[in-house]
Design a protein around this motif. Structure first.
Motif, mmCIF file in Angstrom:
data_model
loop_
_atom_site.group_PDB
_atom_site.id
_atom_site.type_symbol
_atom_site.label_atom_id
_atom_site.label_comp_id
_atom_site.label_asym_id
_atom_site.label_seq_id
_atom_site.Cartn_x
_atom_site.Cartn_y
_atom_site.Cartn_z
ATOM 1 N N LEU A 6 0.860 -1.178 0.000
ATOM 2 C CA LEU A 6 0.000 0.000 0.000
ATOM 3 C C LEU A 6 0.899 1.232 0.000
ATOM 4 N N ALA A 7 0.844 2.023 -1.065
ATOM 5 C CA ALA A 7 1.664 3.231 -1.202
ATOM 6 C C ALA A 7 0.794 4.453 -0.922
ATOM 7 N N ALA A 38 -6.029 5.415 2.947
ATOM 8 C CA ALA A 38 -5.182 4.247 3.216
ATOM 9 C C ALA A 38 -5.808 3.329 4.265
ATOM 10 N N LEU A 39 -6.334 3.919 5.330
ATOM 11 C CA LEU A 39 -6.938 3.113 6.395
ATOM 12 C C LEU A 39 -8.147 2.346 5.859
ATOM 13 N N ASN A 40 -8.970 3.004 5.035
ATOM 14 C CA ASN A 40 -10.122 2.325 4.435
ATOM 15 C C ASN A 40 -9.682 1.166 3.549
ATOM 16 N N LYS A 41 -8.654 1.391 2.734
ATOM 17 C CA LYS A 41 -8.169 0.330 1.850
ATOM 18 C C LYS A 41 -7.539 -0.809 2.649
ATOM 19 N N ALA A 42 -6.834 -0.467 3.712
ATOM 20 C CA ALA A 42 -6.182 -1.489 4.541
ATOM 21 C C ALA A 42 -7.202 -2.350 5.278
ATOM 22 N N LYS A 43 -8.370 -1.772 5.551
ATOM 23 C CA LYS A 43 -9.418 -2.549 6.237
ATOM 24 C C LYS A 43 -10.123 -3.507 5.285
ATOM 25 N N SER A 44 -10.121 -3.189 3.984
ATOM 26 C CA SER A 44 -10.822 -4.054 3.029
ATOM 27 C C SER A 44 -9.909 -5.099 2.404
ATOM 28 N N LYS A 45 -8.594 -4.914 2.516
ATOM 29 C CA LYS A 45 -7.642 -5.877 1.960
ATOM 30 C C LYS A 45 -6.387 -5.837 2.808
ATOM 31 N N LYS A 66 -0.194 4.516 13.626
ATOM 32 C CA LYS A 66 -0.798 4.206 14.939
ATOM 33 C C LYS A 66 -2.131 3.489 14.763
ATOM 34 N N ASP A 67 -2.962 4.005 13.843
ATOM 35 C CA ASP A 67 -4.281 3.403 13.611
ATOM 36 C C ASP A 67 -4.148 1.986 13.040
ATOM 37 N N LEU A 68 -3.198 1.807 12.111
ATOM 38 C CA LEU A 68 -3.008 0.468 11.527
ATOM 39 C C LEU A 68 -2.482 -0.511 12.572
ATOM 40 N N ARG A 69 -1.556 -0.071 13.402
ATOM 41 C CA ARG A 69 -1.001 -0.960 14.441
ATOM 42 C C ARG A 69 -2.074 -1.431 15.423
ATOM 43 N N TYR A 74 -2.505 -5.817 11.221
ATOM 44 C CA TYR A 74 -1.341 -4.976 10.927
ATOM 45 C C TYR A 74 -0.350 -4.849 12.088
ATOM 46 N N LYS A 75 -0.523 -5.689 13.094
ATOM 47 C CA LYS A 75 0.404 -5.629 14.237
ATOM 48 C C LYS A 75 1.856 -5.852 13.805
ATOM 49 N N PHE A 76 2.079 -6.776 12.854
ATOM 50 C CA PHE A 76 3.450 -7.152 12.491
ATOM 51 C C PHE A 76 3.802 -6.835 11.034
ATOM 52 N N VAL A 77 2.953 -6.082 10.357
ATOM 53 C CA VAL A 77 3.219 -5.732 8.951
ATOM 54 C C VAL A 77 4.263 -4.607 8.901
#
Length: 121
Positions: A6-7, A38-45, A66-69, A74-77
């Motif tokens: 995700l860029a 980005a957060l929306n996209k990360a939640k769907s994939k 912070k939100d992704l962690r 996404y804890k270890f991504v």
């Protein structure tokens, strides 16, 4: 299968440069225009790596990390900051938020690829 990345950057030209570099190396790249997108996209994939700018409208890169962690997926991504910010204070904020690494713009495509391959193991 190649890793998906995700860029995230509010600059269209920077997203294109990052995307071009990563796609050229065979990565699957999805672009996001800011931290909210980005957060929306990360939640769907689920992505294998996140590369984000720091300074963006709506949600900056440090808040995004912070939100992704906080999400179990996404804890270890690996999450890399790609930014013009090079001050120790900002780097410390990024580290505390959970950033895996820090690359200062303008980036060298080889350096970006080596860093991504390193964090992906």
């Amino acid at each position: 299968m190649m890793a998906s990345i995700l860029a995230v950057d509010d600059s269209a030209s920077m997203r294109q440069m990052v995307s071009f570099t990563l796609k050229g190396a065979g990565f699957d790249v999805v672009e996001a225009v800011d931290g909210v997108d980005a957060l929306n996209k990360a939640k769907s994939k689920k992505f294998d790596c996140v590369v984000t700018d720091v300074n963006m409208p709506n949600k900056d890169g440090i808040t995004l990390i912070k939100d992704l962690r906080a999400l179990p997926d996404y804890k270890f991504v690996p999450m890399l900051m790609l930014t013009t910010e090079s001050g120790a204070d900002k780097k410390q904020q990024g580290k505390e938020a959970g950033a895996t690494g820090w690359i200062v713009k303008p980036f060298n495509p080889d350096q970006l690829l080596k860093t991504i391959q390193k964090v992906l193991g």
